[in-house]
Structures are given as structure tokens and as C-alpha cells.
Scaffold this motif. Structure first.
Motif, PDB file in Angstrom:
ATOM      1  N   GLY A  11       0.778  -1.233   0.000  1.00  0.00           N
ATOM      2  CA  GLY A  11       0.000   0.000   0.000  1.00  0.00           C
ATOM      3  C   GLY A  11       0.810   1.282   0.000  1.00  0.00           C
ATOM      4  O   GLY A  11       0.255   2.367  -0.078  1.00  0.00           O
ATOM      5  N   GLU A  12       2.143   1.192   0.079  1.00  0.00           N
ATOM      6  CA  GLU A  12       3.010   2.376   0.104  1.00  0.00           C
ATOM      7  C   GLU A  12       3.757   2.504  -1.214  1.00  0.00           C
ATOM      8  O   GLU A  12       4.248   1.520  -1.764  1.00  0.00           O
ATOM      9  N   MET A  13       3.878   3.732  -1.721  1.00  0.00           N
ATOM     10  CA  MET A  13       4.606   3.987  -2.961  1.00  0.00           C
ATOM     11  C   MET A  13       6.094   4.191  -2.659  1.00  0.00           C
ATOM     12  O   MET A  13       6.455   4.820  -1.664  1.00  0.00           O
ATOM     13  N   TYR A  14       6.947   3.653  -3.543  1.00  0.00           N
ATOM     14  CA  TYR A  14       8.396   3.803  -3.440  1.00  0.00           C
ATOM     15  C   TYR A  14       8.958   4.131  -4.811  1.00  0.00           C
ATOM     16  O   TYR A  14       8.400   3.737  -5.830  1.00  0.00           O
ATOM     17  N   GLU A  15      10.080   4.854  -4.821  1.00  0.00           N
ATOM     18  CA  GLU A  15      10.802   5.110  -6.052  1.00  0.00           C
ATOM     19  C   GLU A  15      11.802   3.978  -6.252  1.00  0.00           C
ATOM     20  O   GLU A  15      12.318   3.417  -5.293  1.00  0.00           O
TER      21      GLU A  15
END
Length: 78
Positions: free
Chosen positions: A33-37
Motif C-alpha cells: 500500500g506504500e509507494m516507493y521510487e
């Protein structure tokens, strides 16, 4: 409607503006559920085999802090 990643998916694009040690590919992914680069470099082993080396970081927020620390993965045995 903007594209939204499903959980445990991501995208990579060639970094056409690469300078110095910047990644060869850049993108983003969604994990739990978390966005990462994502930063990916094309490297070559001592035996001449090419592979990708990845770095995951929290999205850049422009706040001036160091946002490029790798995300620890407690499930990785090494």
C-alpha cells in the motif's frame, strides 16, 4: 483518470537524462500500500553476465531531508 499501481507492482523507464552515478532506469512501485521510487543500474558480473542492481527509496517530497535511504526488507535472509 491517472494510472495507479496495484499492490506489489511497479514500472521502470530508461533514464534518458542520466548524468554521473544516476540510475540507468527509474520508476516507482507499490508495496503493501506504500509507494516507493526505484533506481536500477545495469551492471556486469566478474563472469561477464549482465544484471540489474536495484535501490528502493521513499518518494521525494522536496522537504530537503535525505529521502534516498534504501527501504529495509526484514524478510530478506542476507
Amino acid at each position: 483518470m491517472a494510472f495507479e499501481h496495484k499492490d506489489f507492482t511497479g514500472t521502470l523507464f530508461r533514464n534518458d537524462r542520466k548524468t554521473g552515478k544516476q540510475p540507468d532506469y527509474r520508476g516507482e512501485c507499490k508495496i503493501r500500500g506504500e509507494m516507493y521510487e526505484i533506481g536500477a543500474w545495469v551492471k556486469e558480473s566478474t563472469h561477464g553476465k549482465k544484471y540489474f542492481s536495484f535501490q528502493f527509496s521513499e518518494p521525494y517530497s522536496g522537504g530537503g531531508g535525505n529521502q534516498s535511504q534504501p527501504v529495509p526488507d526484514e524478510d530478506t535472509p542476507f
